[in-house]
Design an enzyme around this catalytic site. Structure first.
Site, PDB file in Angstrom:
ATOM      1  N   LYS A 512      15.037 -12.753   4.154  1.00  0.00           N
ATOM      2  CA  LYS A 512      14.088 -13.832   3.871  1.00  0.00           C
ATOM      3  C   LYS A 512      12.664 -13.300   3.960  1.00  0.00           C
ATOM      4  CE  LYS A 512      14.366 -14.951   8.735  1.00  0.00           C
ATOM      5  NZ  LYS A 512      15.101 -15.662   9.751  1.00  0.00           N
ATOM      6  N   ARG A 610      15.955 -27.163  15.550  1.00  0.00           N
ATOM      7  CA  ARG A 610      15.201 -26.939  14.306  1.00  0.00           C
ATOM      8  C   ARG A 610      16.007 -27.568  13.180  1.00  0.00           C
ATOM      9  NH1 ARG A 610      13.595 -20.751  12.913  1.00  0.00           N
ATOM     10  NH2 ARG A 610      15.803 -20.626  12.423  1.00  0.00           N
ATOM     11  N   TYR A 739     -20.285  -9.526   9.522  1.00  0.00           N
ATOM     12  CA  TYR A 739     -20.627 -10.960   9.528  1.00  0.00           C
ATOM     13  C   TYR A 739     -20.994 -11.452  10.931  1.00  0.00           C
ATOM     14  CZ  TYR A 739     -18.798 -11.719   4.809  1.00  0.00           C
ATOM     15  OH  TYR A 739     -18.584 -11.696   3.457  1.00  0.00           O
ATOM     16  N   MET A 788     -12.772 -10.194   4.541  1.00  0.00           N
ATOM     17  CA  MET A 788     -11.602 -10.550   3.739  1.00  0.00           C
ATOM     18  C   MET A 788     -10.865  -9.316   3.218  1.00  0.00           C
ATOM     19  SD  MET A 788     -11.338 -12.970   0.370  1.00  0.00           S
ATOM     20  CE  MET A 788     -12.092 -14.408   1.091  1.00  0.00           C
TER      21      MET A 788
HETATM   22  C1  LIG Z   1      15.638 -14.988  10.743  1.00  0.00           C
HETATM   23  C2  LIG Z   1      16.935 -15.375  11.228  1.00  0.00           C
HETATM   24  C3  LIG Z   1      17.790 -14.452  11.828  1.00  0.00           C
HETATM   25  C4  LIG Z   1      17.423 -13.026  12.125  1.00  0.00           C
HETATM   26  O1  LIG Z   1      16.725 -12.939  13.349  1.00  0.00           O
HETATM   27  P1  LIG Z   1      16.249 -11.535  13.919  1.00  0.00           P
HETATM   28  O2  LIG Z   1      15.740 -11.834  15.272  1.00  0.00           O
HETATM   29  O3  LIG Z   1      15.194 -11.060  13.012  1.00  0.00           O
HETATM   30  O4  LIG Z   1      17.439 -10.663  13.920  1.00  0.00           O
HETATM   31  C5  LIG Z   1      19.081 -14.869  12.149  1.00  0.00           C
HETATM   32  N1  LIG Z   1      19.479 -16.117  11.907  1.00  0.00           N
HETATM   33  C6  LIG Z   1      18.665 -17.054  11.364  1.00  0.00           C
HETATM   34  C7  LIG Z   1      19.172 -18.430  11.151  1.00  0.00           C
HETATM   35  C8  LIG Z   1      17.362 -16.716  11.012  1.00  0.00           C
HETATM   36  O5  LIG Z   1      16.570 -17.633  10.495  1.00  0.00           O
END
Ligand SMILES: *Cc1c(COP(=O)(O)O)cnc(C)c1O
EC number: 5.1.1.1
Length: 844
Positions: A512, A610, A739, A788
């Protein structure tokens, strides 16, 4: 060579039958092989083999291949069917397979690796040529490649491809020796006792070269003493041994008494080559030494300590092999950096450029073609190849092998550069498009007409062809800020976690958010090639991008938007179902589209709060799932909130227990088994009991695992973020920088402006000395606010020039260090790096 029309007609039909072609010197009948490796088994069909295979993914010429079913992380026997289906008919195995394979020969031995080594050792013993055996702790590959550079002008040399120096790599390297080779150079690397005896028997070196010995003893050896004596076994039958006198003062008794030695030293005046003076002259290293009572000199184009030591070892070797001192000096001056790595980057017109323009031989071409094949983001594949020198093969035979390989890898377009390729162009008939040019300049002049567009282009050339010019012309304008990803390190990390999995446990890789910022299809393609079981992305778009890039693995989508369910279907993505509303919508969608048994993944909330079904919802969920034929629950999973933190171990245990209850209830309702998974990276090692059927590996791929002490784990950082200096200026004490005038120097000093800012992901929080960067190896602080696109560094304390490289993070200053500096976690540092920062991938 006879012209085509001189060949009598009745002959041309036979021309491809192996027995009519000149026998290759590493072509053996399968019966001979059986005898050499003392194998059992019946030969059902007489074949000739010339290629040794240890990986079913690297098949180039199946008919001539002999497949060794080695036991590695996976049992090689599992890949027999795959190799057979691709046309391989000769196998070395431990057991005759149960399955029937028509017309295939199985040679049965008790140890497949030993058989591979024995065959290579036999092959080696047929050649009465000098062979240099190289070992040591560091510098083996550099010294081997440099010796090759130094001697290739007057000798036909065979050597290990890249750093193929292992128990498997050495036999495969030695197998390449051909009639016509005048010198062999093979490096040998060992990691524990008794390995060198085997490599010695395979290489049978006549000349020994020892490179740098680290002072520490490595894992796998009890002591430095043991490590050194084991390594020196390579030199058992050498008539001449070249080494640094200072390294072996306590070990000379381990050298064969009959061998002549050639020593070098910076301290010991009686050494054969006594280096008494070292100075730097205009960015070159100038060495003076006493040799045979005469003062001699040598200029080398490297300044760092390791390179100088390796260069002196090469210098000593040239002298020991009777090259005149003047000639040695002349050649040393032209030593060029050794780069074994292949680079992948974005090219013009949506092309991917795979740049391997450093060297060219048949073996490394095979490796590069494999890499090209792993990258599925473009359907169309092009190879630009130069003439190959020094292979020891007859030209026609060499290019026949090359052409066979190129055809078997289904290259769509072949562009040959050089006179030899041009002369042998007929061999490439059958490839959809071929173009031939006499030299690199001519190709460059025709670049426009070649219309490169949305294709993967492998650029592979011998050094003298200067293919870096082609690479530059085809690459996108170089953005100066770059994220380098070391794919070998990533694979090392993957294998580290695989080795920690209980048998049968599957692995889902979390890709992801652009694979945590490191890239999309590039990383996914590598993972696919290396057989992970599943991929997971956050959103549907990310899944679609992977499908467009030729990823065929199952892909789970963590957060699928109901508005895009049609895309889920179209691209065969597997949604996570985390609520009744989502379940309802997806089932209706499946119903309306006539879909049955669509794979989905049920998420259970065991404490993260979540996404996911809670405990009290399970009864209802089970009711809805029971006899529901529109979906098929492929997996049930949950997510640990603190798998790395001891303080929360009780909570983790509760999560695991809640999860166990949940999947038990769901499986019962479904009446079929599902894949169960809860562990992320930190859970894999800390909570082996929670591996269940699959683990989800995320940040660990990038070498980061809060649960494992770095030095114990063997994990490697895979990413380097670098940029460079645009301008340097002197600033008076009290003047302000940037800045809002936040940066001030207490004393007069110098600042450097570098090409990275918060838009690139170098957050403002790093400003005003909080963040540090490496300039020529020295950590220097930021000064003033981060802008930036740029920021300023206080470089008063270091020697720097405009254009110098600046490292934001690498193995020395890690992503974890940066996270600590601004009070965040490594995940955020990685994923913040913006898409405008160019990604470059390395593979060695
Ligand atoms: C991102 C994620 C992981 C991986 O977690 P890591 O700590 O990076 O290994 C596993 N399961 C879910 C549901 C995630 O969103």
């Amino acid at each position: 060579m006879a012209k085509k029309f001189d060949v009598p007609i009745h002959f041309s039909v036979y021309i491809n039958i192996p027995t009519f072609v000149t026998m290759l010197s590493n072509q053996y009948s399968i019966a001979e092989v059986q005898q050499i490796i003392s194998a059992a088994g019946t030969i059902v069909r007489e074949n000739n083999i010339s290629i040794l295979l240890t990986d079913s993914r690297q098949i180039t010429n199946p008919a001539e291949s002999l497949f060794f079913a080695l036991h590695g992380r996976r049992n090689g026997h599992e890949f027999i069917a795959e190799a057979y289906n691709q046309g391989v008919r000769n196998f070395v195995v431990r057991h005759q397979p149960q399955q029937e394979y028509t017309a295939a020969n199985f040679l049965v031995v008790s140890d497949v690796l030993k058989a591979l080594q024995a065959l290579a050792a036999h092959h080696r013993s047929r050649f009465n040529i000098p062979v240099i055996g190289i070992t040591g702790s560091n510098g083996k590959t550099i010294v081997k490649e440099w010796l090759y550079q130094l001697m290739a002008a007057d000798k036909s040399i065979v050597r290990n491809p890249k750093s193929y120096n292992s128990q498997i790599g050495v036999p495969l390297s030695v197998w390449q020796i051909q009639e016509g080779n005048e010198l062999g150079m093979f490096e040998a690397g060992i990691s524990t006792i008794n390995e060198m005896d085997v490599l010695q028997a395979v290489i049978q070196p006549t000349i020994g070269v020892l490179t740098h010995l680290g002072s520490a003893h490595d894992e796998g050896f009890e002591s430095t003493q043991q490590k050194v004596t084991q390594k020196l076994k390579l030199f058992k039958n050498c008539g001449l041994i070249i080494y640094n006198h200072d390294q072996l003062v306590n070990y000379t008794t381990n050298l064969p008494a009959s061998a002549q030695t050639f020593t070098w030293s910076k301290n010991f005046k009686e050494a054969n080559l006594y280096v008494f003076s070292e100075t730097v002259i205009s960015k070159r290293y100038y060495l003076r030494a006493v040799y045979k009572g005469q003062e001699i000199e040598c200029l080398i184009p490297f300044l760092d300590e390791a390179s100088v030591e390796n260069a002196i070892t090469c210098w000593a070797t040239l002298l020991a092999m009777d090259y005149p001192a003047g000639e040695a000096d002349k050649r040393m001056e032209h030593l060029a950096p050794v780069s074994m790595r292949l680079e992948m980057k974005t090219g013009i017109n949506d092309c991917s450029i795979i740049d391997d323009s450093y060297n060219s031989d048949v073996q490394s071409l095979a490796i590069a073609l494999n890499f090209l094949q792993q990258q599925n983001q473009h359907k169309f594949k092009t190879l630009i190849l130069s003439d190959i020198f020094q292979s020891g093969l007859q030209q026609q035979e060499l290019y026949r092998q090359v052409a066979d390989m190129v055809k078997s890898k289904r290259i769509d377009r072949f562009i040959g550069v050089g006179e030899a390729l041009q002369q042998n162009r007929d061999l490439f008939d059958g490839i959809t498009q071929t173009h031939f040019f006499t030299d690199t300049t001519t190709l460059l002049a025709h670049l426009k007409e070649l219309n490169f567009n949305n294709e993967a282009i492998l650029i592979k050339g011998s050094r003298s062809f200067e293919f870096e010019r082609i690479s530059r012309a085809l690459s996108q304008q170089a953005h100066e800020t770059m994220l380098e990803i070391n794919l070998n390190a990533m694979l090392g990390n993957l294998n580290f976690y695989k080795s920690k999995l209980k048998s049968g446990v599957k692995l889902m890789a979390m890709v992801k958010a652009f694979s945590y910022g490191s890239g999309t299809f590039e990383v996914a393609n590598i993972l696919q090639y290396n057989k992970v079981d599943y991929l997971a992305v956050a959103y549907i778009d990310e899944g679609i991008a992977l499908r467009h890039a030729g990823i065929m693995l199952p892909i789970m989508v963590l957060n699928p938007e109901p508005s895009a369910y049609d895309k889920v279907l179209e691209f065969k993505l597997e949604p996570e179902i985390y609520s009744f509303s989502l379940l309802d919508k997806f089932v209706k969608f499946a119903q309306n589209n006539g879909v049955k048994n669509y794979p989905v993944h049920i998420k259970i909330d065991t404490g993260m709060h979540r996404l996911g079904f809670e405990e009290f919802e399970l009864d209802t969920l089970c009711e809805l799932l029971r006899n529901n034929h529109y979906i098929h629950v492929t997996s049930v999973f949950s997510h640990l909130v603190a798998s790395d933190a001891e303080a929360h171990d009780d909570f983790t245990l509760r999560q695991i227990s809640l999860f166990t209850n949940a999947f038990t209830q769901i499986e019962e309702a479904l009446g079929y088994p599902v894949i169960k998974h809860i562990s992320n990276t930190s859970g894999i090692i800390r909570w082996p009991e929670a591996q269940f059927d699959m683990v989800r590996l995320g940040i660990g791929l990038y070498g980061i695992d809060a649960a494992v002490p770095k030095h114990l784990s063997g994990l490697q950082p895979i990413a380097t973020l670098k940029t460079n200096i645009s301008q340097i200026r002197s600033i008076k004490a009290g003047e302000t920088v940037g800045y809002n005038r936040n940066g001030k120097l207490l004393n007069d000093g110098r600042i450097a402006t570098v090409r990275i800012g918060y838009a690139d992901g170098y957050l403002r929080a790093f400003g005003n000395g909080v963040g540090k960067m490496l300039v020529n190896g020295v950590l220097v602080p930021t000064i003033g606010n981060i802008a930036m696109d740029m920021c300023m560094l206080d470089v008063s304390a270091v020697e720097v020039n405009e254009g110098d490289e600046v490292v934001v993070f690498n193995a020395q200053q890690t992503i974890e260090d940066l996270a600590r500096q601004i009070g965040t976690i490594p995940y955020e540092i990685l994923t913040n790096i913006s898409q405008r920062v160019k990604r470059v991938y390395f593979y060695e």
